[in-house]
Design an enzyme around this catalytic site. Sequence first.
Site, mmCIF file in Angstrom:
data_model
loop_
_atom_site.group_PDB
_atom_site.id
_atom_site.type_symbol
_atom_site.label_atom_id
_atom_site.label_comp_id
_atom_site.label_asym_id
_atom_site.label_seq_id
_atom_site.Cartn_x
_atom_site.Cartn_y
_atom_site.Cartn_z
ATOM 1 N N GLU A 90 0.833 -1.203 0.000
ATOM 2 C CA GLU A 90 0.000 0.000 0.000
ATOM 3 C C GLU A 90 0.866 1.251 0.000
ATOM 4 O OE1 GLU A 90 -2.283 1.542 -1.362
ATOM 5 O OE2 GLU A 90 -3.939 0.442 -0.431
ATOM 6 N N ASN A 91 0.462 2.171 -0.861
ATOM 7 C CA ASN A 91 1.180 3.426 -1.075
ATOM 8 C C ASN A 91 2.624 3.190 -1.508
ATOM 9 O OD1 ASN A 91 -1.073 5.075 -0.415
ATOM 10 N ND2 ASN A 91 -0.677 4.663 1.755
ATOM 11 N N HIS A 104 0.756 -10.882 -48.055
ATOM 12 C CA HIS A 104 2.013 -10.175 -47.808
ATOM 13 C C HIS A 104 2.262 -9.204 -48.952
ATOM 14 C CE1 HIS A 104 4.511 -12.412 -50.795
ATOM 15 N NE2 HIS A 104 3.753 -13.448 -50.479
ATOM 16 N N HIS A 107 -6.303 -7.706 -37.668
ATOM 17 C CA HIS A 107 -6.047 -6.575 -38.548
ATOM 18 C C HIS A 107 -6.567 -5.293 -37.903
ATOM 19 C CE1 HIS A 107 -10.256 -6.169 -39.975
ATOM 20 N NE2 HIS A 107 -10.286 -7.489 -40.034
ATOM 21 N N GLY A 110 -5.431 -2.198 -4.118
ATOM 22 C CA GLY A 110 -6.337 -2.331 -2.987
ATOM 23 C C GLY A 110 -7.509 -1.385 -3.015
ATOM 24 N N ASP A 111 -7.333 -0.233 -3.680
ATOM 25 C CA ASP A 111 -8.427 0.741 -3.804
ATOM 26 C C ASP A 111 -9.112 0.628 -5.161
ATOM 27 O OD1 ASP A 111 -6.421 1.719 -5.403
ATOM 28 O OD2 ASP A 111 -6.316 3.697 -4.469
ATOM 29 N N ASN A 166 -6.765 -1.147 -39.334
ATOM 30 C CA ASN A 166 -6.488 -0.331 -40.518
ATOM 31 C C ASN A 166 -5.890 -1.191 -41.630
ATOM 32 O OD1 ASN A 166 -7.502 2.022 -39.416
ATOM 33 N ND2 ASN A 166 -5.515 2.704 -38.650
ATOM 34 N N ASP A 211 -11.907 -8.946 -36.039
ATOM 35 C CA ASP A 211 -10.629 -8.611 -36.682
ATOM 36 C C ASP A 211 -9.624 -9.761 -36.599
ATOM 37 O OD1 ASP A 211 -11.688 -6.116 -37.149
ATOM 38 O OD2 ASP A 211 -10.466 -5.082 -35.640
#
Length: 517
Positions: free
Chosen positions: A236-237, A481, A434, A315-316, A436, A453
């Site tokens: 924590e922190n 290709h 894929h 934790g938050d 674009n 896609d």
Amino acid sequence: MLSRAFPRLRTTALAALSALVTVLALAVGIPQAQAAGSLPCDIYAAAGTPCVAAHSLARALYSSYNGSLYQVQRASDGATKDIGLLAAGGYANAAAQDSFCAGTTCIITKIYDQSARHNDLTVEGAGGAGAADVGAPADALPVTVGGHQVYGLEISAGMGYRDNSTSGVAVNGGAEGMYMVTSGTHVNGSCCFDYGNAETNNKDTGNGHMDAINFGTECWFSPCYGQGPWVQADLENGLFQSNAGYSTNSSNTGTGALPFVTALLKNNGQNHFALKWGNAQSGGLTTTYSGSEPTNASGYSPMHQEGAIVLGTGGDNSNGSIGSFFEGVMTSGIPTDAADNSVQADIVSVGYGGSTGSTGTLTPGSEISLKATTSCCTSDYVRHQNDTAVISAITSSSSALDKSDATWIVRRGLADASCVSFESRNYPGDFLRHYNYQLLRQPMTGTTQYRQDATFCPTTGKSGTGTSFASYNYPAKFLRHYDYNVYIASDGGSNTWDSATSWTDDVSWVVSAPWAP
């Protein structure tokens, strides 16, 4: 729901003997089956530090366990199903998930605790730093374990799991250990891909109120050495690599892009914690820190754990991270180093990411390489390079990395099971898709767009040779290709890669044996 058997305690002598046999067998290359008394929570119990939580989508973590591993929910009608094991002490029955979710999509709504404590994880609610999470797509992370195709848990931003009302988990300076099997290929620098002890109110309640493994590329305290990802302690922190916060170990440059990583944290809750990691496919554990609790701020000695369990967030509910989870446990008390080593040997023995045993076909589960047929490029194969799909020459003298980059696992089409998707061999959960019109290697997010896609429908090669692959959502465009990059392309069109010149050859591929089986 299947019956859930309580784990049976094993004697210390039996566990030690079993672990010794496993280590010796691995040393001489003998493949190991799942032997009674050899699974992680059996090992920890025999060492006097029993599991108080045991979570896995892939396999049993007790040799006697024959209950449910996780629950999925179907999008089409909201129905749920518990996914169990093929046999007691064995591997997940992934076929049951595939059957239940056929024709629709599923998310993971619960991960069952295999211990007698029943500390089950459900989708996390809102917290001090994040809105309520959503469940992870159930089919995002197919993986082979012990020769069986199962699924892992792939976390994207906004996903997470939690249990705020647990039994047996350390609180108020209690001693505990924990590990998880994760992946170095699906990480980021956002907070916080954690597994372990957290606050019971989804808020940051102060220093020392968490005790969880963190895995990612976020460097909270500078300096951190290398590029990561690092195994760190979220207390924590702060994400701690040492008592000073920052890394005091210049050789700890992170795990790199290992596809499977064992990450381990031990904390006596008073004056000492330790961090370890290992390659979950081979070898032992490396200790990157073992020493006093953090000294760069107050509140960590003693610790003030609250006993909730979190997976995938801070934790938050800081939920910007991504990550992969295959299995993990938490113990009561600090496991011995010998027990940790035995658990690592067991993890290695099950063969995360091993071959499915099928190669060179478009049958789901088969490992393949895709060879170009155009006269210019008959030694070139589709590979990923810096997340982009290209073709390049691969030969027997190519590097192991290049061979792995040019190997794909055929999966049932993510948008249509009658078609196929291609999962990266060395980046679990990443597929060819894929964007674009260009082909990229990207992690599966579970969205409809991504699924479409990343789905390709095979047909007879347009040149009369091999196989051509039509884009699922652009059926007139085929995998092609062009100038050594890979696109979906039509036979003539406005884009340069739609050129009609050699189109039929460029969209025809030989499905060959994999370069990295």
